[in-house]
Motif scaffolding. Structure first.
Motif, PDB file in Angstrom:
ATOM      1  N   ASP A  79     -37.247 -13.946 -59.741  1.00 49.22           N
ATOM      2  CA  ASP A  79     -37.541 -15.054 -58.822  1.00 49.22           C
ATOM      3  C   ASP A  79     -38.922 -15.644 -59.115  1.00 49.22           C
ATOM      4  N   LEU A  80     -39.891 -14.783 -59.362  1.00 45.91           N
ATOM      5  CA  LEU A  80     -41.232 -15.287 -59.688  1.00 45.91           C
ATOM      6  C   LEU A  80     -41.211 -16.030 -61.027  1.00 45.91           C
ATOM      7  N   ALA A  82     -38.812 -17.671 -62.303  1.00 46.75           N
ATOM      8  CA  ALA A  82     -38.187 -18.983 -62.108  1.00 46.75           C
ATOM      9  C   ALA A  82     -39.157 -19.994 -61.515  1.00 46.75           C
ATOM     10  N   MET A  83     -40.238 -19.518 -60.897  1.00 43.65           N
ATOM     11  CA  MET A  83     -41.258 -20.412 -60.345  1.00 43.65           C
ATOM     12  C   MET A  83     -42.405 -20.617 -61.342  1.00 43.65           C
ATOM     13  N   ARG A 149     -39.881 -25.607 -59.962  1.00 39.42           N
ATOM     14  CA  ARG A 149     -39.070 -25.633 -58.753  1.00 39.42           C
ATOM     15  C   ARG A 149     -37.649 -26.054 -59.105  1.00 39.42           C
ATOM     16  N   ARG A 150     -36.736 -25.854 -58.149  1.00 37.01           N
ATOM     17  CA  ARG A 150     -35.362 -26.316 -58.378  1.00 37.01           C
ATOM     18  C   ARG A 150     -35.313 -27.835 -58.365  1.00 37.01           C
ATOM     19  N   CYS A 216     -36.304 -25.465 -62.569  1.00 42.71           N
ATOM     20  CA  CYS A 216     -35.940 -24.126 -63.055  1.00 42.71           C
ATOM     21  C   CYS A 216     -35.335 -23.307 -61.920  1.00 42.71           C
ATOM     22  N   ILE A 217     -34.422 -22.402 -62.280  1.00 44.92           N
ATOM     23  CA  ILE A 217     -33.815 -21.468 -61.328  1.00 44.92           C
ATOM     24  C   ILE A 217     -33.450 -20.232 -62.131  1.00 44.92           C
ATOM     25  N   ASP A 218     -33.363 -19.081 -61.476  1.00 37.87           N
ATOM     26  CA  ASP A 218     -32.868 -17.933 -62.229  1.00 37.87           C
ATOM     27  C   ASP A 218     -31.373 -17.767 -61.978  1.00 37.87           C
TER      28      ASP A 218
ATOM     29  N   GLY B  32     -36.070 -22.556 -49.843  1.00 40.56           N
ATOM     30  CA  GLY B  32     -34.982 -23.038 -50.673  1.00 40.56           C
ATOM     31  C   GLY B  32     -35.205 -22.868 -52.164  1.00 40.56           C
ATOM     32  N   ASP B  33     -36.417 -22.551 -52.588  1.00 44.34           N
ATOM     33  CA  ASP B  33     -36.624 -22.224 -53.990  1.00 44.34           C
ATOM     34  C   ASP B  33     -36.446 -20.722 -54.195  1.00 44.34           C
ATOM     35  N   ASP B  34     -36.653 -20.270 -55.423  1.00 44.74           N
ATOM     36  CA  ASP B  34     -36.496 -18.848 -55.696  1.00 44.74           C
ATOM     37  C   ASP B  34     -37.572 -18.014 -55.016  1.00 44.74           C
ATOM     38  N   ALA B  35     -38.698 -18.611 -54.738  1.00 44.60           N
ATOM     39  CA  ALA B  35     -39.787 -17.897 -54.071  1.00 44.60           C
ATOM     40  C   ALA B  35     -40.586 -18.915 -53.270  1.00 44.60           C
ATOM     41  N   LEU B  37     -44.059 -20.788 -52.019  1.00 39.79           N
ATOM     42  CA  LEU B  37     -45.293 -21.245 -52.659  1.00 39.79           C
ATOM     43  C   LEU B  37     -46.312 -21.440 -51.546  1.00 39.79           C
TER      44      LEU B  37
END
Lengths: 330, 330
Positions: A79-80, A82-83, A149-150, A216-218, B32-35, B37
């Protein structure tokens, strides 16, 4: 005699975690207070992920303890990644039916081995009794304006995925069929199973993609579902070209292409990064990926509209976005 | 039709949490994102707590959803309070057997009401299916050198506790005997039950104790066990004078003194702060407590040695430190 909570934390987690904490130098006190005390670098944003693994849902009953420990941390580091964040610390909330030394030893070893590889320090947490589940909270950093971010993708941006998707889902199927009986498995089968049991979070790739990827997303729920979420957050549609997905030799040695495609699109658990890049910057991607020793493949494009389309040599492939939703589908 | 994960998060958590996030202004993106911020204030240490509540272990089967939501956040805010930290954000990992709208509505309302009272913003998390359990990860701040810790107390330091300990344990007993049937309960019984169902984390007191208390812990496992942990971390023994513990009128109206003492010493779930103060600073405590509208009572003293002693008018009271350890005792 059952081990007490204090002994349990002391023996399996606190002592082994101590050298990593000291090496980092940014967690002034060890595990054992009501909360962890941490020194964030100045001028950076904090990135925080919290994911739970539940027995029977995220890992099969009877999974190896080392794998459970590894995966609980890996999904959060992913998750990290992907950020685009640099991981620093994590906390562990471990719920166990009983304090079994063999389980705890393997679990802690699997978790702390991965922690050491990424220089993330275990700085606190909680153990309690109950049905087996593991929550990990990972903390990391990213400079202002550099987080992936997504949202942020635009129609026309190229869609990439790292690694060879589908392996983990095939590995899970093998694990369910022949749990831990590696003696009867082929090398290809063992490798696929390890891709499920010990996924490698793409931390270095995430860092390299700062300022380059538009979104980006995982990949935790399957390539189709996760590319779909990225597209949705970016207010776009997305097209995946099935024939461009690169499958591993192990996956193709053990399954036909249709099965490989199902695993990749709908299987989940790969923890690869799925990201988009504007066409103007696409020429940078190969060198960037080589630099972090991580294969990436362009598999599609963001489009106008809101549709999620999978094509095989231009022809639409019906896709049931499975794995999207824990409650509705699984 | 079952609610999907996305809808579920959207409806019950993301939208209601949004105004608090925006009001804080230090969490640049929504859930809503993977993590998540987050923008930590410069020059402060980060304080991170992670605690899990499991059904049947930390709350009775059939507990009200609002209480579960409240308590899951409250125990983590209490951990931050015990460190003297100012809470800022939290993440939620919710594991549910099924996505029931009635449950989720109550749970989110209970949790977000407490969040609003303390201005802490829900900034991310995870929902999954499995046996009901709730992990909350709370983040806050404290200036360097100002954190309260369990270590730091010295022999001779006075031992204090906030509030009226024992109420929550009595309330839990009532809740187990007559779940949610407030119609048949007396006012005193309802108040005790609410002390279990809706504990008030002592955040303002923790902030006021910065630079004043020599050590601090929150009372989750009973006064004896938690005072014992503080003393152990401070390399001291501790003496509790039973007759100095202030019981609530509700507890004394419904139980004899021996039962009240048992609840306070060994019952747990009060989420009061137990702290020590050097004799030289003890004169500041009454005004400090009045300032944050929180009653505190001196109940004992740290001693040389390593013993945990409970005295009643000078005579030793045998104390089985129950509630100390989830695996060994419960």
């Amino acid at each position: 005699m059952p081990l007490g909570e204090f002994d349990l934390i002391e023996r399996y987690f606190r002592k082994p975690a101590e050298s990593l904490r000291l090496a980092r130098g940014d967690a002034p006190v060890g595990i054992g207070d009501d909360a962890a005390l941490l020194q964030p670098p100045s001028g950076q944003l904090l990135v925080a992920a919290l994911d739970t693994l539940v027995e029977g849902r995220h890992f099969p009953l009877g999974s190896s303890a080392a794998s459970i420990g590894h995966r609980a941390l890996a999904v959060n580091l992913s998750d990290l990644a992907a950020m685009g964040a640099e991981p620093a610390w994590f906390l562990l909330a471990l719920t166990l039916p009983a304090a079994q030394p063999e389980f705890l030893e393997g679990f802690a070893a699997g978790m702390l081995r991965l922690a050491a590889a990424h220089r993330v320090a275990l700085v606190g947490g909680d153990t309690t009794s109950g049905p087996l589940s593991v929550s990990v909270q990972a903390l990391g950093f990213v400079p202002p304006g550099k987080a992936l971010r997504r949202a942020g993708g635009k129609a026309g941006d190229l869609l990439y995925v790292s690694g060879t998707p589908g392996d983990a889902a095939a590995g899970l199927q093998l694990e369910l069929a022949q749990p831990q009986s590696s003696a009867v498995a082929s090398t290809a089968q063992r490798r696929l199973r390890d891709r499920f049991l010990y996924p490698e979070p793409r931390v270095a790739l995430g860092l390299a993609l700062r300022g380059v990827a538009s979104a980006c997303i995982d990949v935790s729920d399957g390539l189709a579902a996760d590319a779909g979420k990225l597209a949705l957050a970016s207010n776009c549609g997305v097209r995946i070209d099935l024939e461009r997905i690169r499958f591993s030799a192990e996956l193709l040695a053990t399954h036909d292409t249709a099965a490989a495609a199902r695993f990749a699109l709908a299987g989940g658990d790969d923890y690869e990064l799925c990201f988009t890049v504007s066409p103007a910057r696409a020429s940078e991607i190969d060198a960037l990926a080589a630099n972090v020793k991580c294969q990436v493949t362009c598999i599609g494009v963001l489009e106008d509209g809101r549709a999620l389309r999978v094509l095989e040599r231009g022809a639409a492939v019906p896709i049931d976005v499975d794995g999207y939703d824990h409650f509705a589908h699984r």
